[in-house]
Design an enzyme around this catalytic site. Structure first.
Site, PDB file in Angstrom:
ATOM      1  NE  ARG A   1     -20.785  -3.667   5.856  1.00 43.89           N
ATOM      2  CZ  ARG A   1     -20.280  -4.074   4.696  1.00 43.89           C
ATOM      3  NH1 ARG A   1     -20.603  -3.441   3.585  1.00 43.89           N
ATOM      4  NH2 ARG A   1     -19.448  -5.084   4.635  1.00 43.89           N
TER       5      ARG A   1
ATOM      6  CE  LYS B   1      -4.136   1.915   2.219  1.00 46.36           C
ATOM      7  NZ  LYS B   1      -5.132   1.762   3.304  1.00 46.36           N
TER       8      LYS B   1
ATOM      9  CD  GLU C   1     -19.201  -3.067   9.109  1.00 45.51           C
ATOM     10  OE1 GLU C   1     -18.398  -2.253   8.627  1.00 45.51           O
ATOM     11  OE2 GLU C   1     -19.416  -4.205   8.606  1.00 45.51           O
TER      12      GLU C   1
END
Length: 646
Positions: free
Chosen positions: A405, A288, A377
């Site tokens: 969610r 990244k 979640e």
């Protein structure tokens, strides 16, 4: 200022142009694409590290596959800047995430190359599998379907659900696992450890492929021999790899890991995988922030750094002459630490957003009572509920848009069982440049309809602190109500915000301004717009009474009776959807108690609000200061007209 692309990139207006190049030119394309992203984001802002890490993957995918007929699904979309630039949006890329400009995420309405809209994580495998199954039904057997999913997104249950289904099909699906050990923050959990430790044996892959092909070609053994090998393959795999492969156990052929930043090897592997039928997974190791030193060294900081000096790496911040209000997220973080230090029952939970929500402050100060559970979640809510059964005061911090969610868990695991979990919904309201996938505009409506739930929204930082203080008191005293506190992204309004805690009586509002002509009822930080509007209206000779209701559930009925007994014209203001929201609750009260006042509701209309600066979006929806003044003047004109007619 428009950014000039490199020599090769300037000629690429579609993947067809890219595919005309010789493979030896691809490293230069990658270098130019990476530099173009750096140049643009440094000037205009946006997500950064994720797209740098997949430059080679973006080029290789469009070079090898026949997009858009072959379909790519990016998961999550902030890694798709290279994809956007290569698919005809290079000249408009400077408008990325600006009002009326390109979306920061893939979006079906924006381009035929965006096969699926992505903003929330972990949706790629399910959606790409759906496309693959539909293509097979339409007899498009050669069409390729590729899901590019980050290792952080792979922790969510939906990714496993998709893989579980895919492995039981013969669908033409390729899952590319972009493994950089990062989401926004470093990944956590057993899967992260598994991906870190996983090894691939060339001996195993070579042996498996050679034996498989040999048996398939032998007419006297054929398919039955392959079936025999399949049954004993687990034993062979354990012996050669010395560990079971999670993905193969789900029915996915596993390849890798390979260097995802090696464009030459990537194109070779992808070309090979095109010819292998059935569901398969390619494990790519990427970095990244690849190619920009500061982003490689501090990947969390450079996820979305804002504007910066690309030479020095200095992130540019505004300099103010006077003290500025803090971000609501930081008020939450500091306050949580204070409460946890005073109350040993206080626990913090967040699904993969410790730095974004400022839960990292508690993770540093009291690490044994603060938990990052990864992008999960549903688990975060039920995990919190489990701790609440043991008398813990759990602050479960989830962005409003991601709370959607875990709605079943809020109802089934928390409220039906009367467990006092404290939900702190960050990024409530219109969030700005991230756009419709991230706007937190539905939580008022979907939380207020649940029994055993308190729903509140602070107007400022002091109110946020006091609501958090009150919630953790109730969590071990009453023990029968969950408590939702919603607050926006960004800065508050109080430079001197760290005030002593005061308990707030549940279901009570505040009368902020006396008035005689019209009443405005607000919920949350939009009350500050209304307060400014009242001052402007007073200068026009209009006397407005202003009420900060603070709680949507329970409503302050004493205050509402006062309002409807004294005012014929009432305006409600909220930064949530109008359908089922705060204004709807006030209207229900008015009707239920037989009042006949004229009620005008301001909030987010029944439509998708796109991305842009929050100030532009507030204006579009009509509840900024100017919009409130306009509506009050309209209501006053109607009032005068009605009196004349009478």
């Amino acid at each position: 200022m428009l950014i000039t692309p490199g020599k090769l990139l300037a000629k690429i207006d579609s993947p067809e142009d890219l595919r005309k190049l010789d493979r030896s030119q691809l490293p230069q394309v990658c270098n130019e694409l990476r530099q173009f992203i750096i140049d643009n984001v440094s000037v205009y802002g946006g997500h950064f590290g994720a797209s740098l890490g997949v430059v080679e993957l973006s080029v290789a995918l469009h070079y090898v596959f026949n997009t858009p007929d072959d379909q790519l699904v990016w998961d999550v979309g902030h890694q798709a800047y290279g994809h956007k630039i290569l698919t005809g949006r290079r000249k408009d890329f400077h408008t990325n995430r600006t009002y009326g400009g390109l979306s920061g995420f893939p979006k079906r309405k924006e381009s035929i190359y965006d096969a699926f809209g992505v903003g929330h994580s972990s949706t790629s495998i399910s959606s790409a599998l759906g496309m693959a199954v539909a293509s097979a039904l339409d007899k498009h057997y050669q069409r390729q379907h590729i899901a590019i999913i980050g290792d952080g997104a792979m922790t969510a249950g939906m990714a496993f659900e998709g893989m579980n289904h895919a492995g039981a099909t013969d669908s033409n699906l390729l899952i590319i696992l972009n493994d950089n050990c990062m989401a926004i923050d470093p990944n956590v959990g057993a899967l992260k450890e598994y991906l870190t430790d996983i090894t691939t044996s060339k001996t195993y892959n070579k042996f498996r492929d050679e034996v498989w092909n040999m048996l398939g070609k032998m007419s006297n053994f054929g398919k039955s021999a392959q079936e025999v090998v399949s049954k004993v393959e687990g034993v062979m795999k354990t012996a050669i790899l010395r560990q079971s492969n999670l993905f193969e156990s789900l029915g996915l052929r596993y390849f890798g890991p390979i260097d995802g930043n090696d464009i030459g090897h990537l194109t070779e592997v992808l070309n090979d995988l095109k010819n292998i039928p059935g569901p398969k997974l390619l494990h790519c190791l990427t970095v990244k922030g690849k190619g920009y030193g500061p982003a490689e060294k501090d990947q969390t900081k450079w996820h979305a750094p804002g504007i910066f000096d690309k030479i020095s790496g200095e992130i540019k911040k505004k300099v103010y002459d006077t003290p500025q209000p803090p971000k609501y997220q930081d008020v939450f973080g500091h306050t949580l630490v204070e409460l946890a230090q005073a109350n040993e029952n206080v626990i913090g939970v967040t699904p993969a957003m410790p730095s974004g929500s400022s839960m990292n402050m508690m993770m540093e100060a009291i690490p044994d009572r603060a938990f990052d559970v990864g992008i999960a979640e549903q688990h975060a809510v039920t995990f919190s509920a489990g701790m609440a059964t043991q008398g813990k005061a759990v602050f479960c911090n989830i962005y409003s848009t991601f709370m959607q969610r875990a709605y079943d868990q809020v109802i089934h695991d928390v409220c039906i069982q009367e467990l006092p979990v404290i939900f702190c919904l960050d990024r409530a309201g219109l969030v700005g440049a991230d756009g419709p996938t991230h706007h937190g505009v539905y939580d008022i409506a979907f939380m207020r309809c649940i029994p055993n739930m308190v729903v509140a929204s602070p107007m400022n930082e002091q109110e946020l602190r006091n609501m958090m203080y009150t919630a953790q008191l109730g969590s071990f005293q009453s023990g029968n109500n969950a408590f939702t506190i919603r607050y926006p992204r960004g800065n508050g309004v109080m430079p001197n915000w760290r005030t002593p805690f005061q308990e707030v009586k549940i279901g009570t509002g505040r009368k902020l301004k006396e008035g005689t002509d019209i009443a405005i009822l607000t919920l949350g930080p939009v009350g500050n717009f209304a307060s400014d509007a009242c001052e402007l209206l007073l200068a026009q000779g209009i006397s407005v009474a202003l009420y900060d209701m603070r709680f949507i559930k329970p409503l302050d009925e004493v205050m509402l009776h006062e309002v409807f007994k004294n005012f014929d014209r009432v305006i409600t203001v909220e930064d949530g959807c109008l359908q089922g929201g705060f204004g709807s609750a006030v209207m229900e009260f008015m009707v239920d108690h037989g009042y006949s006042s004229r009620l005008k509701r301001l909030g987010i209309p029944d439509g998708i609000i796109e991305h842009g600066e929050p100030s532009d979006l507030y204006k579009e929806c009509g509840f900024d200061t100017e919009g409130i003044v306009k509506v009050v003047n309209e209501q006053m004109s109607l009032m005068v007209s009605t009196l004349h007619q009478a």
